[in-house]
Design an enzyme around this catalytic site. Structure first.
Site, PDB file in Angstrom:
ATOM      1  N   HIS A 141       0.828  -1.209   0.000  1.00  0.00           N
ATOM      2  CA  HIS A 141       0.000   0.000   0.000  1.00  0.00           C
ATOM      3  C   HIS A 141       0.861   1.258   0.000  1.00  0.00           C
ATOM      4  O   HIS A 141       0.392   2.338   0.352  1.00  0.00           O
ATOM      5  CB  HIS A 141      -0.959   0.004   1.203  1.00  0.00           C
ATOM      6  CG  HIS A 141      -1.701  -1.276   1.379  1.00  0.00           C
ATOM      7  ND1 HIS A 141      -1.275  -2.264   2.244  1.00  0.00           N
ATOM      8  CD2 HIS A 141      -2.822  -1.753   0.770  1.00  0.00           C
ATOM      9  CE1 HIS A 141      -2.112  -3.310   2.171  1.00  0.00           C
ATOM     10  NE2 HIS A 141      -3.059  -3.012   1.287  1.00  0.00           N
TER      11      HIS A 141
HETATM   12  S1  FES Z   1       1.659  -0.468   3.286  1.00  0.00           S
HETATM   13 FE1  FES Z   1       0.102  -1.864   3.758  1.00  0.00          FE
HETATM   14  S2  FES Z   1       1.161  -3.616   4.397  1.00  0.00           S
HETATM   15 FE2  FES Z   1       2.711  -2.206   3.973  1.00  0.00          FE
END
Ligand code: FES
Length: 176
Positions: A141
């Site tokens: 993410h």
């Molecule tokens: S940014 Fe979501 S698990 Fe690493």
């Protein structure tokens, strides 16, 4: 008439002497081996959490390696002078999880960063030496950590944890 020397024809006593000596060596080896083997924890013991020792000698400046302790990936980064300077000069007020670099490395060994390589967002494994902060980039993410393993950008709420470890010498650490 020729007479054979004992060097050419070993007597029965010589044979027994050699055989006894060989048996003693085999016996000694059989006695020593379990003790030597005992000093290295087996895979099950390591998986159960035994400390591991890591030789830092092969890790060049600017390189990272990944080892496993308690089933977790551990990044060991040999930071460059530039990475250290950047990590030390960031204003703490700009950090989502403020922590000075000095609290994340061992005094006198600040070229070495040791962190648990599990993103504090949802547990993906970040990629070392990636992202905008020359630290770690999480591909899941987009969280970005700096060269001190501190969260700088993205959804992760906290810095990469530092596992318990100690320097056994300038070139060897024990994790756990
Ligand atoms: S940014 Fe979501 S698990 Fe690493």
């Amino acid at each position: 008439m020729t007479t054979a020397s004992s060097a050419d024809h070993p007597t029965r006593r010589d044979f027994l002497f050699v055989a006894t000596g060989a048996a003693a060596v085999v016996g000694a080896a059989a006695t020593v081996w379990p003790l030597v083997a005992q000093m290295n924890p087996d895979a099950a013991t390591i998986a159960a959490g035994a400390p591991i020792q890591v030789d830092l000698t092969p890790i060049a400046e600017g390189q990272d390696i990944k080892v496993f302790w308690r089933g977790k990936p551990i990044y060991i980064s040999h930071r460059t002078k530039k990475q250290i300077q950047e990590a030390q000069s960031v204003p703490l007020s700009s950090l989502p999880d403020p922590q000075p670099d000095s609290a994340r490395v061992k005094a006198g060994h600040d070229q070495w960063l040791v962190v648990i390589g599990i993103c504090t967002h949802l547990g993906c494994i970040p990629i070392a030496h990636e992202g905008n902060y020359d630290g770690f980039f999480c591909p899941c993410h987009g969280s970005q950590y700096d060269s001190s393993g501190r969260i700088r950008q993205g959804p992760a709420p906290a810095n990469l944890p530092v596992p318990p470890y100690a320097f056994l010498s300038d070139t060897k650490i024990q994790i756990g």
